[in-house]
Design an enzyme around this catalytic site. Sequence first.
Site, mmCIF file in Angstrom:
data_model
loop_
_atom_site.group_PDB
_atom_site.id
_atom_site.type_symbol
_atom_site.label_atom_id
_atom_site.label_comp_id
_atom_site.label_asym_id
_atom_site.label_seq_id
_atom_site.Cartn_x
_atom_site.Cartn_y
_atom_site.Cartn_z
ATOM 1 C CB CYS A 34 26.540 49.599 35.025
ATOM 2 S SG CYS A 34 27.950 48.590 35.039
ATOM 3 C CG HIS A 96 35.631 42.179 38.162
ATOM 4 N ND1 HIS A 96 35.475 40.897 37.643
ATOM 5 C CD2 HIS A 96 34.423 42.665 38.890
ATOM 6 C CE1 HIS A 96 34.221 40.593 37.803
ATOM 7 N NE2 HIS A 96 33.692 41.436 38.577
ATOM 8 C CB CYS A 118 34.640 48.819 33.805
ATOM 9 S SG CYS A 118 33.838 50.146 34.172
ATOM 10 C CG HIS A 146 36.342 43.018 44.603
ATOM 11 N ND1 HIS A 146 36.514 43.445 43.261
ATOM 12 C CD2 HIS A 146 35.015 42.589 44.724
ATOM 13 C CE1 HIS A 146 35.124 43.739 42.700
ATOM 14 N NE2 HIS A 146 34.544 42.975 43.530
ATOM 15 C CD GLU A 148 37.202 48.169 41.018
ATOM 16 O OE1 GLU A 148 37.589 49.322 41.280
ATOM 17 O OE2 GLU A 148 35.883 47.777 41.053
ATOM 18 C CB SER A 246 31.908 44.856 45.648
ATOM 19 O OG SER A 246 32.201 45.796 46.172
#
Length: 330
Positions: A34, A96, A118, A146, A148, A246
Amino acid sequence: MNAPLHPNPLSDVSSDATEKPPLVLLIAAPRGFCAGVDRAIEIVERALEKYGAPVYVRHEIVHNRYVVDALREKGAVFVEELDEVPDGAPVVFSAHGVPKSVPAEADRREMLYVDATCPLVSKVHRQAERQIEKDRHIIFIGHAGHPEVIGTMGQVDEGQMTLVETVDDVAKLDFTAGTPLAYLTQTTLSVDDTADVIAALERRFPDISGPKAEDICYATSNRQAAVKKIAPGSDLVLVIGAPNSSNSLRLVEVAERLGTDAHLIQRASDIDPQWLEGVGTLGLTAGASAPELLVREVVDKLGEWRTVEETTIMAAEEKMVFKLPRQLLD
């Protein structure tokens, strides 16, 4: 960065493969990298060009072993904490996102750092700050542990954000009547699961505030939509991605919920040939951290066992591009 699709040439197919029935291969689009992953990788590469090796990277820049190993060969050194970074060495923060305490510590040590978070994750960070400014307690939908989630929860003071993962978690929340509440979400969640959790929150707390649009990123949503297109017509779906990714794990879940067997693989060597027994149509996709060359590697491996008839199934077109940090453009 994605390589164009090309038919698997019959000249590459072994004689053993031609004796077996053809394998119809449905390749999901979009898939793989992405815009946020592209940007993060380019940040590390540009930092190496500008500052020279070694460049330290706090946590895996993205969750993909192939990508991490390739950057390591170029001079990137991956660490978990800033205290592993020598004074004076440049450091990159992963895509993240990181808690506020990390750049604060980097500033205290007068470190040269580049933030590769990001932009869509940074957007959630800003939303968290705005909700706290409005004196709202934040309920954050995400997966415990996680990176993030750790980074987003680290944008606010302890006790200002509560993590929930499931509808059952919502039922266990205990807030006094009239408590101002807001919700935010991790960007790489299951679209369907998150909708269920949000609905449960809104039923339980009718006055809860939420973002105008869900925080699940466009790439995660698009890749799940693509799997929903290929899975119903497939006997098996393979998802290329890391076990700690994830968004890749969610793609496996999407296929399985549609009644199609699915396996997460990191690359072609993980494929068990026995999986293909009785499979006439195979679905193939890749998580947002997996490079296109791993997709081609899988197609080539399949071609060693069967004649492959390749078709791309398009769910959405992606044109998103994120700007690089200004310090790398000087």
